[in-house]
Design a protein around this motif. Sequence first.
Motif, mmCIF file in Angstrom:
data_model
loop_
_atom_site.group_PDB
_atom_site.id
_atom_site.type_symbol
_atom_site.label_atom_id
_atom_site.label_comp_id
_atom_site.label_asym_id
_atom_site.label_seq_id
_atom_site.Cartn_x
_atom_site.Cartn_y
_atom_site.Cartn_z
ATOM 1 N N ALA A 19 -6.811 5.951 2.596
ATOM 2 C CA ALA A 19 -7.499 4.700 2.913
ATOM 3 C C ALA A 19 -6.511 3.646 3.410
ATOM 4 C CB ALA A 19 -8.246 4.183 1.680
ATOM 5 N N ARG A 71 -3.552 -9.635 8.336
ATOM 6 C CA ARG A 71 -4.612 -8.633 8.516
ATOM 7 C C ARG A 71 -4.220 -7.299 7.898
ATOM 8 N NH1 ARG A 71 -4.875 -7.716 14.304
ATOM 9 N NH2 ARG A 71 -6.529 -6.249 13.748
ATOM 10 N N ARG A 126 -5.626 1.001 11.817
ATOM 11 C CA ARG A 126 -6.626 0.238 12.574
ATOM 12 C C ARG A 126 -6.022 -1.090 13.053
ATOM 13 N NH1 ARG A 126 -10.313 0.939 9.229
ATOM 14 N NH2 ARG A 126 -10.082 -0.954 7.972
ATOM 15 N N ALA A 139 -10.692 -10.166 5.016
ATOM 16 C CA ALA A 139 -11.370 -9.231 4.128
ATOM 17 C C ALA A 139 -11.462 -9.813 2.730
ATOM 18 C CB ALA A 139 -10.607 -7.913 4.098
ATOM 19 N N ARG A 197 -5.564 4.477 6.979
ATOM 20 C CA ARG A 197 -6.634 4.129 7.932
ATOM 21 C C ARG A 197 -6.648 2.634 8.199
ATOM 22 N NH1 ARG A 197 -9.559 7.951 4.874
ATOM 23 N NH2 ARG A 197 -10.553 6.297 3.667
ATOM 24 N N HIS A 198 -6.516 1.843 7.130
ATOM 25 C CA HIS A 198 -6.564 0.385 7.303
ATOM 26 C C HIS A 198 -5.423 -0.099 8.193
ATOM 27 C CE1 HIS A 198 -7.002 -3.895 6.253
ATOM 28 N NE2 HIS A 198 -5.670 -3.891 6.164
ATOM 29 N N ASP A 215 -1.849 -9.130 -1.256
ATOM 30 C CA ASP A 215 -2.778 -9.623 -0.236
ATOM 31 C C ASP A 215 -2.343 -11.015 0.214
ATOM 32 O OD1 ASP A 215 -4.952 -10.504 1.273
ATOM 33 O OD2 ASP A 215 -6.417 -9.496 -0.003
ATOM 34 N N ARG A 241 0.835 -1.198 0.000
ATOM 35 C CA ARG A 241 0.000 0.000 0.000
ATOM 36 C C ARG A 241 0.874 1.254 0.000
ATOM 37 N NH1 ARG A 241 -3.413 -3.567 3.062
ATOM 38 N NH2 ARG A 241 -5.612 -3.207 2.551
#
Length: 735
Positions: free
Chosen positions: A383, A532, A390, A570, A386-387, A540, A377
Amino acid sequence: MSESSVRVQESTVHVQEPTGPESSTAPGTVATHCPYCALQCGMLLSRDGAGRVSVQARDFPTNQGGLCQKGWTSADLLTSPDRLTTPLVRRAKGGELEPATWDEALERVVRGIRDIQRRAGRDAVAVFGGGGLTNEKAYLLGKFARVALGTAAIDYNGRFCMSSAAAAGLRAFGLDRGMPFPLTDVAAADTILLAGGNPAETMPPFARYLNEQRRAGGDLVVVDPRRTPTAAQATLHLRPVPGTDLALANGLLHIVVSTGLLDETYVARRTNGFDEVRRAVAAYWPERVERITGVPVADQYRAARLLGAARHAVILTGRGAEQHSKGTDTASAFINLALALGLPGTPGSGYACLTGQGNGQGGREHGQKADQLPGYRRIDDPAARRHVARVWGVDPDALPGAGPSAYELLDALGTPGGPQGLLVLGSNPVVSAPNARHVERRLRALELLVVADPLLSETAALADVVLPSAQWAEEDGTMTNLEGRVLRRRRLQPPPPGVRTDLATLSELARRLGHPTGFPADPATVFTELRRASSGGAADYSGITYDRIDRQNGVFWPAPAGEDTPEGGAAAAPGSEARARNDVTGTPRVFLDAFAHPDGRARFVVVEHRPAAEEPDSEHPLLLTTGRIMQHYQSGAQTRRVPALAEAAPRPFVEVHPDLARRLGISAGELVRVVSRRGSAEAEARLTSAVRPDTVFMPFHWGGAGRANSLVGDALDPVSRMPEFKVGAVRLERI
């Protein structure tokens, strides 16, 4: 390639995992992977009752039962007399490194970090990682920098390896997975074009695929200024002047267009931007390209026809094409050629770059690169922030932004406004960085240099604190090989007394810096969190578990969580259904249905040849290029300590063409001085027609007086920030 370089050995040894404390010294065997290059060959490590460790090859998909000399001797490192088994501290500036307790060493580190950051800010402490770290260590190191230290100043030595090819892949395909198909596709290709790679020496078991391809009647085209062992096997060897690969690639594309070899249906259906590129390469007619590159017109036509006539063709690039101040554009030129022929995303064909370092792919995916967060990322994507925030349990606004690239970080060390402290894991920049004399001076100017390493490397020898690290057979974790296949590295035995794993060291440093949770030392726990954090990202890993890796000989990313993964997760990243077909082993082949750009199309990119940043003149009339040899790896900090490897290649050398040697009065075996605008290096002269008469070659595995990177310039690619390792101007002097 000789039989001695790669041997096949069948094995039916029972594999057992350590199951408890008593297994730490018990005999046993584990299935694991070689600690060196990105091929990550499968091997079995066995420990007998006397504690001796032996290596056996295993029939893993990448190496098919073969190992190179480095792999066969890899266990020698575990008992090297040079192993560090206690922390070392320099108690007075300019004093000697002395043994210390872990408590004293860690307190010295924490005290130094706090003092520097209190006076100069968070970014005054930097982190420098490595492409050989496991995924778990790369992930936790990135988290440590951004959460425990709060610094933006983190990058890694993979910037010196894969960054140009990665940048080119991102802008062409929207995704960077160095090899977007399995190695088996290489062996099945009718024609292979390999630009700037020498796998017969750098990853010998890979050469099996080239040999298999040739035995089946395939053609191999090698682009390299040197007649390397790989080039010696080629159907056609193109020998461009160093630094002119981009012009050659544009010239080959010109011929593809002008002779009707273009795959017009593919270009219209799957790409954008070809008309602009067609107009640009019209200026690269064969005679002009011959004047720039030195490659004869007839050879240009033959190479283009071999590619265009093939039912399945593969174009591969390596560091020789990419480690330039125009490396991204050079990789783009070869990608343009591949797209024009309809190769990427076509089963049995494709474009790939050959990753060099053991975890060069995974190392840049999970957060130790200056501009990236886990899952590949972008750190400036709200975004993404934020992911990851978290998952980490922090405020997104508390995460720092992008920091400087690797060389820019090293160049700023100890300067006003630059980092005053540096933590190094898994790297030896005193030997491996460009303009190495300058980098060494910058390291010496630091207030605090901390190095975690199993051995006293040239960089560790300059440190204020040295923390002894566990080696590859003494810890668990995962690696991602050149195919994008995530593998298990398994622990055979514990580290020696007094030695800790890097995860344990980071965990304890974080605790002492005020973060008692969030930095586990257990690799399986770290990998669960990595899954995660990567979920939904380009890389991913959320559907990958240790158990799934074990059952399937590794898992190719992207592998979103689903029914096959017990912990769920996810959904796949947007568009991943179109860009890849996921199966039980993840995604062995990406781009089959679409590329990763929003419209599903690949992008042609207009690129133009330009001279190297540094060209020869009357004072420095020769071209220098650098690279690897079979016996050694990277900076040589490990392989130079293996007796068999050190005996086979004991000292630095420079390859000189016999005609050049006669002109300069140089004899074979004579010690000569190679001089650039930055400094000099001394090496034994080897006379060989494998190099061009206008070029000399030096391997970069040695420090001290034979350090090749003392000669290399620091011009950077404007996109990837890759230094220009592969071409510079030098002269030779007799000593």
